[in-house]
Write a protein that holds these residues in place. Structure first.
Motif, PDB file in Angstrom:
ATOM      1  N   VAL A  83     -27.743 -22.987  39.597  1.00 49.13           N
ATOM      2  CA  VAL A  83     -28.753 -21.957  39.364  1.00 49.13           C
ATOM      3  C   VAL A  83     -29.951 -22.615  38.687  1.00 49.13           C
ATOM      4  O   VAL A  83     -29.790 -23.332  37.690  1.00 49.13           O
ATOM      5  N   VAL A  84     -31.142 -22.385  39.258  1.00 50.98           N
ATOM      6  CA  VAL A  84     -32.375 -22.873  38.645  1.00 50.98           C
ATOM      7  C   VAL A  84     -33.116 -21.688  38.045  1.00 50.98           C
ATOM      8  O   VAL A  84     -32.808 -20.528  38.336  1.00 50.98           O
ATOM      9  N   LYS A  95     -30.324 -21.797  32.563  1.00 48.66           N
ATOM     10  CA  LYS A  95     -30.632 -22.832  31.572  1.00 48.66           C
ATOM     11  C   LYS A  95     -29.682 -24.011  31.736  1.00 48.66           C
ATOM     12  O   LYS A  95     -28.519 -23.843  32.120  1.00 48.66           O
ATOM     13  N   PRO A  96     -30.148 -25.238  31.440  1.00 52.23           N
ATOM     14  CA  PRO A  96     -29.291 -26.417  31.613  1.00 52.23           C
ATOM     15  C   PRO A  96     -27.967 -26.283  30.866  1.00 52.23           C
ATOM     16  O   PRO A  96     -27.943 -25.924  29.680  1.00 52.23           O
ATOM     17  N   GLY A  97     -26.878 -26.551  31.555  1.00 55.19           N
ATOM     18  CA  GLY A  97     -25.556 -26.521  30.946  1.00 55.19           C
ATOM     19  C   GLY A  97     -24.934 -25.153  30.845  1.00 55.19           C
ATOM     20  O   GLY A  97     -23.760 -25.021  30.471  1.00 55.19           O
ATOM     21  N   GLU A  98     -25.673 -24.108  31.165  1.00 56.71           N
ATOM     22  CA  GLU A  98     -25.149 -22.738  31.085  1.00 56.71           C
ATOM     23  C   GLU A  98     -24.111 -22.530  32.200  1.00 56.71           C
ATOM     24  O   GLU A  98     -24.365 -22.846  33.360  1.00 56.71           O
ATOM     25  N   VAL A  99     -22.953 -22.012  31.844  1.00 59.21           N
ATOM     26  CA  VAL A  99     -21.878 -21.791  32.810  1.00 59.21           C
ATOM     27  C   VAL A  99     -21.535 -20.301  32.849  1.00 59.21           C
ATOM     28  O   VAL A  99     -21.286 -19.688  31.799  1.00 59.21           O
ATOM     29  N   THR A 100     -21.565 -19.736  34.044  1.00 57.85           N
ATOM     30  CA  THR A 100     -21.233 -18.327  34.234  1.00 57.85           C
ATOM     31  C   THR A 100     -20.180 -18.213  35.328  1.00 57.85           C
ATOM     32  O   THR A 100     -20.362 -18.759  36.422  1.00 57.85           O
ATOM     33  N   LYS A 101     -19.093 -17.517  35.035  1.00 57.45           N
ATOM     34  CA  LYS A 101     -18.019 -17.334  36.010  1.00 57.45           C
ATOM     35  C   LYS A 101     -18.036 -15.905  36.540  1.00 57.45           C
ATOM     36  O   LYS A 101     -18.233 -14.958  35.777  1.00 57.45           O
ATOM     37  N   ILE A 102     -17.804 -15.780  37.840  1.00 53.39           N
ATOM     38  CA  ILE A 102     -17.791 -14.459  38.449  1.00 53.39           C
ATOM     39  C   ILE A 102     -16.681 -14.396  39.498  1.00 53.39           C
ATOM     40  O   ILE A 102     -16.565 -15.295  40.335  1.00 53.39           O
ATOM     41  N   PRO A 103     -15.831 -13.398  39.456  1.00 51.85           N
ATOM     42  CA  PRO A 103     -14.785 -13.271  40.483  1.00 51.85           C
ATOM     43  C   PRO A 103     -15.402 -12.912  41.826  1.00 51.85           C
ATOM     44  O   PRO A 103     -16.441 -12.243  41.895  1.00 51.85           O
ATOM     45  N   ALA A 123     -24.675 -30.930  34.873  1.00 51.02           N
ATOM     46  CA  ALA A 123     -24.265 -29.635  35.407  1.00 51.02           C
ATOM     47  C   ALA A 123     -22.878 -29.709  36.023  1.00 51.02           C
ATOM     48  O   ALA A 123     -22.017 -28.847  35.775  1.00 51.02           O
ATOM     49  N   ALA A 124     -22.636 -30.742  36.822  1.00 49.14           N
ATOM     50  CA  ALA A 124     -21.313 -30.891  37.426  1.00 49.14           C
ATOM     51  C   ALA A 124     -20.251 -31.069  36.360  1.00 49.14           C
ATOM     52  O   ALA A 124     -19.151 -30.504  36.449  1.00 49.14           O
ATOM     53  N   GLY A 125     -20.579 -31.832  35.321  1.00 53.46           N
ATOM     54  CA  GLY A 125     -19.623 -32.029  34.243  1.00 53.46           C
ATOM     55  C   GLY A 125     -19.307 -30.764  33.494  1.00 53.46           C
ATOM     56  O   GLY A 125     -18.142 -30.476  33.191  1.00 53.46           O
ATOM     57  N   ALA A 126     -20.342 -29.985  33.184  1.00 52.93           N
ATOM     58  CA  ALA A 126     -20.122 -28.728  32.469  1.00 52.93           C
ATOM     59  C   ALA A 126     -19.261 -27.778  33.288  1.00 52.93           C
ATOM     60  O   ALA A 126     -18.362 -27.105  32.757  1.00 52.93           O
ATOM     61  N   ALA A 127     -19.525 -27.717  34.597  1.00 54.24           N
ATOM     62  CA  ALA A 127     -18.740 -26.829  35.459  1.00 54.24           C
ATOM     63  C   ALA A 127     -17.277 -27.245  35.498  1.00 54.24           C
ATOM     64  O   ALA A 127     -16.376 -26.408  35.357  1.00 54.24           O
ATOM     65  N   LEU A 128     -17.018 -28.536  35.669  1.00 52.80           N
ATOM     66  CA  LEU A 128     -15.625 -28.998  35.759  1.00 52.80           C
ATOM     67  C   LEU A 128     -14.906 -28.851  34.427  1.00 52.80           C
ATOM     68  O   LEU A 128     -13.707 -28.537  34.400  1.00 52.80           O
ATOM     69  N   ARG A 129     -15.594 -29.057  33.323  1.00 51.44           N
ATOM     70  CA  ARG A 129     -14.953 -28.844  32.021  1.00 51.44           C
ATOM     71  C   ARG A 129     -14.450 -27.409  31.885  1.00 51.44           C
ATOM     72  O   ARG A 129     -13.396 -27.156  31.304  1.00 51.44           O
ATOM     73  N   SER A 130     -15.225 -26.481  32.427  1.00 47.90           N
ATOM     74  CA  SER A 130     -14.855 -25.070  32.317  1.00 47.90           C
ATOM     75  C   SER A 130     -13.693 -24.693  33.222  1.00 47.90           C
ATOM     76  O   SER A 130     -13.149 -23.590  33.104  1.00 47.90           O
ATOM     77  N   LEU A 131     -13.313 -25.613  34.112  1.00 43.77           N
ATOM     78  CA  LEU A 131     -12.264 -25.300  35.092  1.00 43.77           C
ATOM     79  C   LEU A 131     -10.977 -26.068  34.831  1.00 43.77           C
ATOM     80  O   LEU A 131     -10.128 -26.176  35.716  1.00 43.77           O
ATOM     81  N   ALA A 132     -10.829 -26.609  33.630  1.00 40.29           N
ATOM     82  CA  ALA A 132      -9.593 -27.325  33.295  1.00 40.29           C
ATOM     83  C   ALA A 132      -8.383 -26.437  33.567  1.00 40.29           C
ATOM     84  O   ALA A 132      -8.388 -25.241  33.276  1.00 40.29           O
ATOM     85  N   GLY A 133      -7.356 -27.025  34.145  1.00 40.88           N
ATOM     86  CA  GLY A 133      -6.150 -26.287  34.490  1.00 40.88           C
ATOM     87  C   GLY A 133      -6.137 -25.794  35.925  1.00 40.88           C
ATOM     88  O   GLY A 133      -5.101 -25.345  36.420  1.00 40.88           O
ATOM     89  N   SER A 134      -7.289 -25.876  36.624  1.00 48.34           N
ATOM     90  CA  SER A 134      -7.354 -25.468  38.028  1.00 48.34           C
ATOM     91  C   SER A 134      -6.798 -26.565  38.923  1.00 48.34           C
ATOM     92  O   SER A 134      -6.762 -27.743  38.552  1.00 48.34           O
TER      93      SER A 134
END
Length: 496
Positions: free
Chosen positions: A23-24, A59-67, A94-105
């Protein structure tokens, strides 16, 4: 080991645990970055509205999850902010922040902008580094385990250049992760002998030549700095030499890394609150090892020699004392006024020894001074050199590799503070000011005449005591690996 693969937009599977999009942001609000069109279509063009409703602004590094509520085969969309514009480092973070939020997947498809080989490398590197976890001493933490399968989707033709970018990302991430593991390891398990053994194993597996000097060889060889620092510990010191040489090499670079596996300060004991993260004091040696591992895999046309100066700095009845005089390899004498300024002592030995390889360039890397954190903070390394062009080259290499570094001077007037009444030089200055620069000036004294040299102080960047960010975890970061690899590649390309 995480499986990393490449796919194009037509063949990418979205039957995974999560899909990552970018997202930009601009004056009109958030918008989807290239790569997310298919996901937006599945949401009937309303993905931005859904994300905005959850507060996403790009915003840079902002992570939002949506089902996805069945709109996609994947049950979850993870939107990560890229800011107003993005470069390779923004994509990595950005890729790093996203993958950090998905630990356990189990599996993740990454749909961030990846239209060029450079962007593919950035997204893949950031994803792998963000996916890192150190779980060696944990039990039952399945929710913290890394994602097992990552697919990077590219808009480019999957030709040899693009595939090579993915392979390079894997190589770099594996090297950085090795260093993170070593820095995070408890010093009870990673003593000097264990670090040297690891270096031997990694080096031999990578096809490097490896030489290890034990405590007897160090005494016989006259390595007074390493021996002096290590004499207070029941775990004796080591000096490791690793070497890579391309058959068409015309230039040689020597990397020297500080490897204090635990730094208590010695008899000049640190306060306890400054000691609990001193397992990270071998981060420089780790970076040299990681860089040599990656360089051997990447194969640049250069000769690279790496030195790991390894010791444990402990207080005991056999420890060196303030006012002791050590004889460094090569004959120069040092008065030890503070045993907590030990890193420069082991580095002096190794820098002199590196000069015997007749390098065109010596680059040393060390978690050397608390003054580095005071001057530059926790994320930016200080770079000093005996040559302005070399300093700028190293800073530039760091920037292109995605690591923050800043050029620093070596003022001549600070040398007088290192004068000793009984030896050639003292290991600390009588003044408290400019401590990072004074340490660099000390090391400069041991660089062979006529050899270009740069010094990286990574005391802050090597260990993240705060919260994770981007692709950087809490704890060991693997700082300087990417910079050293880039320096070797630049030298191979004729940078000096």
């Amino acid at each position: 080991m995480t499986n990393l693969s490449l796919a194009n937009a037509q063949s990418a599977s979205l039957d995974v645990d999560a899909v990552v999009v970018g997202v930009v942001t601009d004056d009109s609000g958030p918008a989807l970055a290239p790569g997310a069109a298919g996901v937006d279509e599945a949401f009937q063009g309303r993905l931005v509205d859904a994300l905005s409703g959850l507060g996403a602004a790009g915003k840079p590094g902002e992570v939002t999850k949506i089902p996805t509520f069945g709109n996609l085969a994947a049950p979850l969309v993870v939107a990560v902010g890229l800011g107003e514009s993005y470069d390779a480092e923004a994509l990595r973070r950005a890729a790093g922040a996203a993958l950090r939020s998905l630990a356990g997947s189990g599996s993740v498809t990454v749909l961030l902008p990846a239209a060029t080989a450079e962007e593919v490398a950035a997204v893949a590197t950031g994803a792998l580094l963000g996916n890192y976890a150190y779980l060696n001493y944990r039990t039952g933490d399945g929710d913290k385990r890394p994602v097992s399968d990552i697919t990077v989707v590219t808009e480019a033709d999957t030709n040899a250049e693009v595939q090579g970018a993915l392979d390079r990302a894997r190589t770099i991430a594996e090297a950085v992760s090795l260093v993170r593991d070593l820095v995070n390891a408890p010093p009870s398990d990673l003593n000097p002998e264990a670090l040297a053994d690891t270096a031997r194993q990694v080096g031999e597996e990578a096809g490097l030549s490896v030489e290890v000097l034990d405590e007897k060889a160090l005494v016989e060889g006259g390595y007074g700095g390493i021996v002096g620092v290590g004499q207070g510990s029941v775990n004796p010191p080591r000096l490791v030499r690793l070497a890579y040489e391309h058959p068409e090499a015309t230039k040689t670079v020597a990397f020297v890394g500080k490897g204090i596996t635990f730094d208590s300060g010695g008899l000049s004991l640190k306060p306890s609150e400054a000691m609990d993260w001193m397992k990270s004091d071998m981060g420089g040696a780790g970076a040299v090892l990681g860089a040599l591992k990656a360089i051997a895999a990447l194969g640049p046309k250069v000769k690279v020699v790496g030195y790991l100066a390894i010791a444990e700095n402990m207080p005991s009845g056999t420890a060196q004392r303030p006012s002791d005089v050590l004889t460094i390899y090569g004959g120069k004498t040092v008065e030890v006024l503070n045993t907590d300024a030990e890193g420069r002592l082991v580095m002096a030995d190794a820098i002199v020894r590196a000069g015997e390889d007749e390098p065109d360039l010596i680059v040393d890397v060390a978690t050397l001074t608390g003054a580095q954190l005071v001057a530059l903070g926790t994320r930016t390394a200080g770079v000093m050199a005996n040559d302005d062009d070399v300093r700028e080259m190293v800073v530039g290499a760091a920037g292109r590799a995605g690591e923050s570094a800043w050029p620093m001077p070596l003022p001549e007037e600070l040398r007088k503070g290192l004068d000793s009444a009984v030896a050639d030089i003292a290991n600390i200055s009588g003044e408290r000011w400019g401590g990072m620069l004074v340490a660099g000036i000390f090391l400069k004294e041991f660089v062979p005449d006529g050899v270009r040299w740069a010094h990286l102080d990574i005391a802050g960047p090597s260990f993240n005591q705060g919260q994770p960010y981007g692709y950087t975890p809490k704890g060991g970061t693997g700082a300087a690996v990417r910079t050293l690899v880039q320096v070797a590649e630049d030298l191979a390309a004729g940078a000096l």
